[in-house]
Write a protein that holds these residues in place. Structure first.
Motif, mmCIF file in Angstrom:
data_model
loop_
_atom_site.group_PDB
_atom_site.id
_atom_site.type_symbol
_atom_site.label_atom_id
_atom_site.label_comp_id
_atom_site.label_asym_id
_atom_site.label_seq_id
_atom_site.Cartn_x
_atom_site.Cartn_y
_atom_site.Cartn_z
ATOM 1 N N ALA A 138 -33.078 2.185 4.873
ATOM 2 C CA ALA A 138 -33.659 2.793 6.076
ATOM 3 C C ALA A 138 -32.811 2.391 7.284
ATOM 4 O O ALA A 138 -32.497 1.213 7.451
ATOM 5 C CB ALA A 138 -35.086 2.304 6.252
ATOM 6 N N ASP A 164 -33.869 -0.534 9.366
ATOM 7 C CA ASP A 164 -34.017 -1.849 8.722
ATOM 8 C C ASP A 164 -33.160 -2.870 9.480
ATOM 9 O O ASP A 164 -31.936 -2.765 9.531
ATOM 10 C CB ASP A 164 -33.571 -1.748 7.256
ATOM 11 C CG ASP A 164 -33.853 -3.017 6.472
ATOM 12 O OD1 ASP A 164 -33.689 -4.117 7.055
ATOM 13 O OD2 ASP A 164 -34.215 -2.907 5.288
ATOM 14 N N GLY A 182 -38.329 -1.218 -2.486
ATOM 15 C CA GLY A 182 -38.265 -0.141 -1.495
ATOM 16 C C GLY A 182 -37.251 -0.381 -0.389
ATOM 17 O O GLY A 182 -37.174 0.393 0.568
ATOM 18 N N ARG A 213 -34.182 3.081 -0.884
ATOM 19 C CA ARG A 213 -35.249 4.072 -1.076
ATOM 20 C C ARG A 213 -34.858 5.144 -2.099
ATOM 21 O O ARG A 213 -34.022 5.996 -1.803
ATOM 22 C CB ARG A 213 -35.588 4.711 0.269
ATOM 23 C CG ARG A 213 -36.111 3.694 1.303
ATOM 24 C CD ARG A 213 -36.146 4.292 2.677
ATOM 25 N NE ARG A 213 -34.822 4.795 3.069
ATOM 26 C CZ ARG A 213 -34.617 5.663 4.047
ATOM 27 N NH1 ARG A 213 -35.633 6.145 4.728
ATOM 28 N NH2 ARG A 213 -33.393 6.063 4.335
ATOM 29 N N HIS A 214 -35.507 5.065 -3.249
ATOM 30 C CA HIS A 214 -35.154 6.037 -4.296
ATOM 31 C C HIS A 214 -35.619 7.446 -3.954
ATOM 32 O O HIS A 214 -35.206 8.403 -4.601
ATOM 33 C CB HIS A 214 -35.737 5.593 -5.652
ATOM 34 C CG HIS A 214 -37.216 5.730 -5.738
ATOM 35 N ND1 HIS A 214 -38.069 4.720 -5.332
ATOM 36 C CD2 HIS A 214 -37.995 6.759 -6.154
ATOM 37 C CE1 HIS A 214 -39.320 5.139 -5.511
ATOM 38 N NE2 HIS A 214 -39.297 6.364 -5.999
ATOM 39 N N LYS A 215 -36.501 7.563 -2.922
ATOM 40 C CA LYS A 215 -36.969 8.908 -2.553
ATOM 41 C C LYS A 215 -36.053 9.564 -1.514
ATOM 42 O O LYS A 215 -36.279 10.718 -1.118
ATOM 43 C CB LYS A 215 -38.395 8.844 -2.021
ATOM 44 C CG LYS A 215 -39.392 8.576 -3.138
ATOM 45 C CD LYS A 215 -40.816 8.638 -2.631
ATOM 46 C CE LYS A 215 -41.774 8.428 -3.794
ATOM 47 N NZ LYS A 215 -43.106 8.029 -3.329
ATOM 48 N N HIS A 216 -35.048 8.827 -1.080
ATOM 49 C CA HIS A 216 -34.098 9.402 -0.114
ATOM 50 C C HIS A 216 -33.434 10.646 -0.727
ATOM 51 O O HIS A 216 -33.171 10.678 -1.931
ATOM 52 C CB HIS A 216 -33.039 8.344 0.219
ATOM 53 C CG HIS A 216 -32.087 8.777 1.297
ATOM 54 N ND1 HIS A 216 -31.001 9.572 1.026
ATOM 55 C CD2 HIS A 216 -32.065 8.511 2.629
ATOM 56 C CE1 HIS A 216 -30.336 9.791 2.157
ATOM 57 N NE2 HIS A 216 -30.975 9.157 3.150
#
Lengths: 219, 306
Positions: free
Chosen positions: A141, A144, A196, A199-202
């Motif tokens: 992120a 971060d 997290g 981020r694997h959803k990126h």
């Protein structure tokens, strides 16, 4: 049906974690973890070994799907694409559908011969120069603070006389710095994914998962 | 030495090209792909006379049908349509089978008495062993066989006697002989291979022998296979014997590799050939010389499709 994923480096575990967190299925024929790590993943050292391994897979008619993950480094994605193409044309009687499309964010996947699908993913994003760590740091992120701190550290090291790594490998240093200062110092990338921090959803990771799902027959 | 091989219209093969044969060759492949047929083709080439051909037809392939996709081959060798070419060194010879000329390059003097030795996958019947062994007894070959077996199985075998009913083995230092059966099928198989190895020793040093072994791993524990390879390398090089063996075991390939890895001088003399139906739908042979085997082992790639 036999399938293999050929990797230039040791990134197999980290990428597998992304697939796992994204609920991607194991490839058909490699459902147990042992089959998956022992027979599906082929980590070889360097691009020339990737090509040699690919040649072996082409020569084996039981292999139906091959995925290849290499780093662009400073050579560019086209050079990687062409190098795979030359191996394909050397060992297959005819190669179909393997034509370079510049900036292909989803990687390249094609049925190059009957019952033979090839997928190529060039790190970091099938477009830019760079390597695996560029892909991973993309998943951090931007807000971060530990990443900002890692970037500052890297900059100060680069300004000092203490930089021992070549400039080309700076992104590896950056990721290592980031992982070094987490709650668990020197955290592994796999743990960072689970927590997290990566981020694997990126969308960048999502594209990779799509590429994997397109390349292989799953379940 | 047979250096390359082309087979046409033979059993399962419409056409098969083996670009290179080395001193030690291990043919790997799935069951039914034609490994045995490849050995038989070489054997047929060696049986250049009519008697040999008849012998081949009556002994082998009884009721044995080979399926290859939509083609079914009859239960005997189809020799009318046979043509084969082979290169053996620089020599040339012509072979006729049923009036058909077999083009070839080879010198009959290569194989003066023992054209070849062919060890099939099973264990031979007692009569065969008995007849064979009687030709060994009290000759130098008897000692060689016991020496070979002792090295392979790691027991010091002193003598072997074949009686009407059984095969007795005397282990050095033991009081009484024991029945070979009590020592397991592995020893029986080793005994046969040892006899064939010794019998394929050419009669003169400028000649070359030929040993064909089908399914080399049959009845043998992997630790024994390693020792068998060791012996095969040792004697094949010492006596000048070309070896073509088949397997469908990864382990037989691995043990072969380990033996070659431990002896640099063996590496140029060995190869694995994977016999398969290729992506084109045709039979093909993929060659794995030592360097390629090493790469496969290093990258933990199996020679798949066995």
């Amino acid at each position: 049906m036999a399938q293999t994923l050929i990797l230039e480096g040791n990134e197999g575990y980290v990428l597998s974690e992304i697939l796992k967190l994204s609920d991607a299925q194991h490839p058909t024929g490699y459902l147990s973890n042992e089959e998956y790590t022992k027979y599906f993943l082929k980590s070889v050292k360097g691009v020339s070994n990737v090509r040699k391994t690919l040649a072996q897979q082409i020569n084996d008619p039981t292999i139906t799907n091959v995925g290849i993950i290499v780093d662009a480094n400073s050579k560019g994605t086209k050079a990687r694409f062409d190098s795979i193409k030359s191996t394909l044309t050397q060992y297959l009687p005819t190669v179909e559908n393997w034509d370079y499309v510049a900036s292909s964010p989803a990687g390249w996947v094609a049925d190059v011969a009957p019952s033979f699908r090839v997928g190529l993913w060039v790190m970091p994003n099938n477009k830019d120069d760079g390597y695996f760590e560029h892909f991973l740091t993309e998943l951090i992120a931007p807000e971060d603070e530990s990443f900002l701190a890692a970037q500052e550290m890297l900059t100060s090291i680069q300004k000092s006389k203490n930089q021992r790594f070549p400039d080309l490998r700076a992104q590896k240093a950056l990721l290592a710095l980031f992982l070094a200062i987490q709650e668990e110092p020197g955290m592994s990338a796999v743990t960072a994914l689970r927590k997290g921090l990566l981020r694997h959803k990126h969308p960048a990771a999502r594209l990779f998962v799509d590429w994997y799902e397109n390349t292989f027959t799953l379940g | 030495m047979i250096e390359h091989l082309t087979i046409k219209n033979f059993l399962a093969f419409p056409e098969l090209e083996v670009p290179e044969l080395k001193l030690i060759n291990l043919v790997a492949g799935k069951n039914g792909v034609g490994k045995t047929a490849l050995l038989e083709a070489i054997q047929l080439y060696k049986c250049s006379d009519k008697i040999g051909t008849n012998r081949l037809i009556s002994e082998n392939r009884k009721g044995n049908i080979i399926h290859h996709k939509d083609r079914i081959f009859a239960s005997k060798l189809e020799i009318n349509n046979l043509s084969m070419t082979m290169a053996v060194g620089d020599y040339k010879s012509k072979v006729f089978i049923d009036g058909e000329q077999v083009e070839g390059h080879g010198h009959p003097d290569d194989y003066p008495n023992h054209e070849y030795e062919f060890i099939r996958s099973g264990i031979k019947e007692h009569d065969w062993i008995s007849r064979r062994w009687s030709s060994f007894v009290l000759t130098e070959k008897e000692e060689l066989v016991t020496e070979v077996i002792s090295k392979v199985i790691g027991l010091n075998i002193f003598r072997i006697a074949v009686t009407d009913q059984s095969i007795m083995v005397k282990i050095a230092g033991a009081k009484n002989p024991v029945n070979i059966k009590s020592l397991g099928d592995g020893l029986m198989r080793t005994f046969q291979i040892a006899m064939a190895l010794v019998d394929s020793k050419p009669l003169a040093s400028n000649l070359i022998g030929l040993l064909l072994i089908d399914e080399i791993e049959t009845h043998l524990h992997h630790s024994v296979i390693r020792k068998l390879w060791k012996i095969i390398f040792e004697y094949a090089i010492k006596w000048n014997i070309q070896v073509v063996a088949t397997t469908h075991s990864q382990d037989a390939i691995r043990q072969l590799f380990y033996e070659a890895a431990a002896n640099e001088s063996y590496q140029e003399k060995v190869q694995v050939l994977r016999l398969q139906i290729g992506r084109s739908g045709k039979h093909e042979v993929i060659e794995y010389p030592y360097e390629k085997l090493e790469f496969m082992m290093d990258t933990k790639l199996e020679i798949r499709g066995l």
